[in-house]
Scaffold this motif. Structure first.
Motif, PDB file in Angstrom:
ATOM      1  N   ALA A   1       0.806  -1.227   0.000  1.00 40.08           N
ATOM      2  CA  ALA A   1       0.000   0.000   0.000  1.00 40.08           C
ATOM      3  C   ALA A   1       0.839   1.277   0.000  1.00 40.08           C
ATOM      4  N   GLY A   2       2.129   1.193  -0.232  1.00 45.43           N
ATOM      5  CA  GLY A   2       2.968   2.372  -0.343  1.00 45.43           C
ATOM      6  C   GLY A   2       3.132   2.784  -1.794  1.00 45.43           C
ATOM      7  N   SER A   3       4.055   3.713  -2.035  1.00 46.03           N
ATOM      8  CA  SER A   3       4.282   4.178  -3.400  1.00 46.03           C
ATOM      9  C   SER A   3       4.817   3.070  -4.293  1.00 46.03           C
ATOM     10  N   SER A   4       5.528   2.106  -3.691  1.00 45.64           N
ATOM     11  CA  SER A   4       6.101   1.014  -4.479  1.00 45.64           C
ATOM     12  C   SER A   4       5.029   0.070  -5.023  1.00 45.64           C
ATOM     13  N   SER A   5       3.804   0.161  -4.472  1.00 46.74           N
ATOM     14  CA  SER A   5       2.732  -0.719  -4.952  1.00 46.74           C
ATOM     15  C   SER A   5       2.389  -0.443  -6.411  1.00 46.74           C
ATOM     16  N   LYS A   6       2.732   0.760  -6.892  1.00 42.30           N
ATOM     17  CA  LYS A   6       2.454   1.105  -8.290  1.00 42.30           C
ATOM     18  C   LYS A   6       3.282   0.262  -9.254  1.00 42.30           C
ATOM     19  N   LEU A   7       4.403  -0.271  -8.760  1.00 41.46           N
ATOM     20  CA  LEU A   7       5.241  -1.117  -9.614  1.00 41.46           C
ATOM     21  C   LEU A   7       4.480  -2.339 -10.119  1.00 41.46           C
ATOM     22  N   ALA A   8       3.536  -2.826  -9.297  1.00 45.61           N
ATOM     23  CA  ALA A   8       2.755  -4.001  -9.694  1.00 45.61           C
ATOM     24  C   ALA A   8       1.949  -3.702 -10.951  1.00 45.61           C
ATOM     25  N   PHE A   9       1.349  -2.495 -11.019  1.00 46.15           N
ATOM     26  CA  PHE A   9       0.582  -2.122 -12.205  1.00 46.15           C
ATOM     27  C   PHE A   9       1.503  -1.872 -13.396  1.00 46.15           C
ATOM     28  N   VAL A  10       2.682  -1.305 -13.135  1.00 48.46           N
ATOM     29  CA  VAL A  10       3.651  -1.087 -14.208  1.00 48.46           C
ATOM     30  C   VAL A  10       4.040  -2.433 -14.834  1.00 48.46           C
ATOM     31  N   GLY A  11       4.246  -3.454 -13.982  1.00 48.50           N
ATOM     32  CA  GLY A  11       4.600  -4.782 -14.474  1.00 48.50           C
ATOM     33  C   GLY A  11       3.520  -5.365 -15.367  1.00 48.50           C
ATOM     34  N   ILE A  12       2.250  -5.224 -14.938  1.00 47.54           N
ATOM     35  CA  ILE A  12       1.131  -5.722 -15.738  1.00 47.54           C
ATOM     36  C   ILE A  12       1.064  -5.006 -17.082  1.00 47.54           C
ATOM     37  N   LEU A  13       1.209  -3.687 -17.065  1.00 44.17           N
ATOM     38  CA  LEU A  13       1.144  -2.903 -18.298  1.00 44.17           C
ATOM     39  C   LEU A  13       2.285  -3.258 -19.240  1.00 44.17           C
ATOM     40  N   LEU A  14       3.473  -3.520 -18.682  1.00 46.04           N
ATOM     41  CA  LEU A  14       4.615  -3.889 -19.507  1.00 46.04           C
ATOM     42  C   LEU A  14       4.370  -5.234 -20.199  1.00 46.04           C
ATOM     43  N   SER A  15       3.845  -6.203 -19.440  1.00 50.03           N
ATOM     44  CA  SER A  15       3.544  -7.511 -20.025  1.00 50.03           C
ATOM     45  C   SER A  15       2.479  -7.405 -21.101  1.00 50.03           C
ATOM     46  N   LEU A  16       1.421  -6.668 -20.801  1.00 53.40           N
ATOM     47  CA  LEU A  16       0.321  -6.527 -21.758  1.00 53.40           C
ATOM     48  C   LEU A  16       0.775  -5.790 -23.014  1.00 53.40           C
ATOM     49  N   SER A  17       1.559  -4.718 -22.837  1.00 55.04           N
ATOM     50  CA  SER A  17       2.051  -3.943 -23.986  1.00 55.04           C
ATOM     51  C   SER A  17       2.949  -4.792 -24.868  1.00 55.04           C
ATOM     52  N   SER A  18       3.823  -5.567 -24.245  1.00 52.21           N
ATOM     53  CA  SER A  18       4.737  -6.401 -25.030  1.00 52.21           C
ATOM     54  C   SER A  18       3.978  -7.519 -25.744  1.00 52.21           C
ATOM     55  N   LEU A  19       2.913  -8.012 -25.118  1.00 51.15           N
ATOM     56  CA  LEU A  19       2.091  -9.040 -25.756  1.00 51.15           C
ATOM     57  C   LEU A  19       1.402  -8.483 -27.008  1.00 51.15           C
ATOM     58  N   LEU A  20       0.876  -7.267 -26.881  1.00 54.83           N
ATOM     59  CA  LEU A  20       0.230  -6.621 -28.025  1.00 54.83           C
ATOM     60  C   LEU A  20       1.249  -6.309 -29.120  1.00 54.83           C
ATOM     61  N   TYR A  21       2.431  -5.880 -28.720  1.00 54.55           N
ATOM     62  CA  TYR A  21       3.471  -5.544 -29.688  1.00 54.55           C
ATOM     63  C   TYR A  21       3.920  -6.787 -30.464  1.00 54.55           C
ATOM     64  N   ILE A  22       4.085  -7.897 -29.751  1.00 54.40           N
ATOM     65  CA  ILE A  22       4.494  -9.150 -30.401  1.00 54.40           C
ATOM     66  C   ILE A  22       3.433  -9.602 -31.408  1.00 54.40           C
ATOM     67  N   ASN A  23       2.175  -9.491 -31.039  1.00 51.22           N
ATOM     68  CA  ASN A  23       1.114  -9.851 -31.980  1.00 51.22           C
ATOM     69  C   ASN A  23       1.102  -8.914 -33.187  1.00 51.22           C
ATOM     70  N   HIS A  24       1.433  -7.652 -32.956  1.00 56.11           N
ATOM     71  CA  HIS A  24       1.472  -6.687 -34.052  1.00 56.11           C
ATOM     72  C   HIS A  24       2.528  -7.072 -35.087  1.00 56.11           C
ATOM     73  N   ILE A  25       3.759  -7.343 -34.625  1.00 58.35           N
ATOM     74  CA  ILE A  25       4.824  -7.646 -35.588  1.00 58.35           C
ATOM     75  C   ILE A  25       4.654  -9.025 -36.221  1.00 58.35           C
ATOM     76  N   HIS A  26       3.933  -9.934 -35.537  1.00 58.35           N
ATOM     77  CA  HIS A  26       3.792 -11.292 -36.054  1.00 58.35           C
ATOM     78  C   HIS A  26       2.572 -11.471 -36.954  1.00 58.35           C
ATOM     79  N   TRP A  27       1.524 -10.675 -36.742  1.00 58.68           N
ATOM     80  CA  TRP A  27       0.290 -10.923 -37.482  1.00 58.68           C
ATOM     81  C   TRP A  27      -0.217  -9.717 -38.268  1.00 58.68           C
ATOM     82  N   PHE A  28       0.196  -8.512 -37.911  1.00 56.41           N
ATOM     83  CA  PHE A  28      -0.251  -7.325 -38.642  1.00 56.41           C
ATOM     84  C   PHE A  28       0.858  -6.776 -39.537  1.00 56.41           C
ATOM     85  N   GLN A  29       2.063  -6.685 -38.971  1.00 57.37           N
ATOM     86  CA  GLN A  29       3.202  -6.238 -39.767  1.00 57.37           C
ATOM     87  C   GLN A  29       3.639  -7.322 -40.752  1.00 57.37           C
TER      88      GLN A  29
END
Length: 478
Positions: free
Chosen positions: A334-362
């Protein structure tokens, strides 16, 4: 709301699997090596590695280069469903998902909040590394499954405690019998058994752990000399990698499978720094750490030590669980470091979308892969016996379209096996397929220089960050 987010996390995971499973991860030679004894077990009840017949002693009769549990698991799957790589990969997907569910259940038992546990759940199921290494037809998922199961038994405070401690030992042993790296997690299970049931129950843990290994020893003992060659060569290879890889090499191996690897390394550094600081504060305030914090540190240090000594990219899969555990702890802080958990989720999700982009759209990865295999089949149109060391591995495609071909898989150049054991088989090949000149076994390299060969080389036309970014080198006899 919690059930809805749980459903969203799971749906995205299965959608990613559905999108990619026939194409990604690319087929690795490892998958062929593990498929061969599994298929043999499904067909005739014996673990024979036919694709190494004549290359490593005893392979045509008995597979002893790995503990047998994964072969039995995938072999049983192939007795029920079609004898394809996709069948085994789907079985692995199921095991990985069940492992993530078990991990979620474990966190709830350790008093991690529901939302923090779901963040950890998503941190595993949305990370591209899981789709690169966890859904391939290898034993990483099964190893983690039995390990997490051992932790669930070790935290089940039922009245029949000796029985659950015994089961914790059995499942930990099953983890080792899926892959030897499972032995490196033993301290985690041991800690939970001692903490929850007391040291007097440890003999039951040991008994449960020893019995499956005794069964494996019984399977080995008539052919101990084959075991020394097959399994011993693997140990020698690991030792050589440990001696030759620098710390920078190890970091490259560690980060290779993550999405946005440099950002992930920075995030992991921040996460561990924040967890270290919070641990220090808790210890300073209360004079001790509670069970979940000690569990986290024993777990992640055990995995990091195993990764440092192994230097294999596949095993990085196992770091996902303690890292996700750490994110859950940060969220609950519940401190300021708790935001890192959301950053981790966003990083995983963004990289997943990016990988799908280069593999199936690009790019249209399925069409590119089919074109690549067609090119390779044309190059081997007059071949009868082929030695493969290729990425992506064409074994399953050739097995389907060219049943007349006799296919053998590669011997890693690092394996310390006398050339007399396999040179005759090598000389019986009329074609060789490689993906890297530097990784060709030195004996094979010398043989290729002695005779006259047609050499063809090409690269798969994809961007450099694409999972199909490999070249192919084909040698066929003139």
């Amino acid at each position: 709301m919690a059930y809805a987010s749980f459903l969203i996390i799971s749906t995205l995971f299965f959608f990613q699997v559905w999108m990619n499973l026939d194409v990604f991860p690319v087929v690795w030679p490892d998958e062929v090596l593990f498929f061969s004894p599994s298929l043999s077990f499904a067909k005739n009840g014996h673990l024979q590695t036919e694709v190494l017949n004549g290359l490593i002693p005893g392979m045509e009769s008995k597979t002893l280069w790995m503990p047998p549990l994964y072969f039995l698991f995938s072999g049983f799957t192939l007795t029920i469903f079609p004898e394809t790589l996709t069948t085994v990969r789907i079985a692995n997907v199921t095991i990985v998902y069940l492992t993530a569910l078990g991990f979620y259940w474990l966190l709830r038992r350790e008093s991690i909040s529901q939302w923090a546990s779901q963040i950890a759940f998503a941190s595993i199921l949305w990370e591209p590394l899981l789709f690169r290494f966890g859904t391939a037809a290898r034993m990483e998922g099964l190893t983690a499954f039995f390990f997490i199961l051992s932790l669930l038994f070790a935290t089940n405070k039922n009245k029949t405690k000796h029985f659950y401690v015994f089961l914790a030992g059995v499942t930990l042993s099953f983890s080792f019998l899926s892959h030897p790296i499972g032995a490196s997690f033993g301290l985690v299970t041991l800690f939970l058994v001692w903490r929850n049931f007391g040291y007097k129950t440890l003999p039951w843990l040991i008994l449960g752990g020893v019995l499956p290994i005794v069964c494996w020893m019984y399977y080995i003992h008539p052919n101990w000399e084959w075991f020394e060659i097959q399994f011993g060569a693997q140990i020698t290879r690991k030792r050589n990698l440990l001696e030759t890889f620098t710390l920078i090499d190890k970091l490259k191996v560690f980060s290779f499978g993550f999405g946005f690897p440099k950002l992930r390394l920075i995030l992991i550094a921040f996460e561990l720094s924040a967890l270290t600081y919070l641990s220090y504060k808790l210890f300073k305030t209360f004079g001790k750490l509670n069970q979940k914090w000690i569990l986290f540190w024993i777990w992640i240090l055990s995995v990091l030590l195993a990764l440092y000594t192994s230097s294999e990219g596949w095993y990085v899969f196992h770091i996902l669980f303690p890292l996700a555990f750490g994110m859950a702890l940060l969220y609950d802080s519940a401190g300021s470091s708790s935001k890192l958990a959301f950053v981790g989720i966003l990083l995983s999700l963004s990289s997943l979308l990016y990988i799908n982009h280069i593999h199936w759209f690009q790019t249209d990865s399925k069409r590119i892969l089919e074109s690549h295999f067609q090119h390779l089949e044309m190059s081997l149109s007059h071949s009868k016996s082929v030695y493969l060391q290729a990425l992506p591995d064409p074994y399953f495609q050739l097995r389907k379209n060219r049943p007349d071909l006799h296919l053998l898989e590669f011997i890693p150049g690092e394996l310390d096996i006398p050339s007399e054991a396999y040179i005759k088989t090598i000389k019986s090949r009329d074609s060789f397929v490689f993906y890297d000149d530097q990784l060709i076994n030195h004996v094979i390299s010398e043989y290729l220089k002695e005779s006259s060969w047609n050499r063809e080389e090409w690269e798969i036309p994809v961007p450099g960050n694409h999972w199909l970014h490999y070249k192919t080198i084909v040698y066929t006899k003139k």
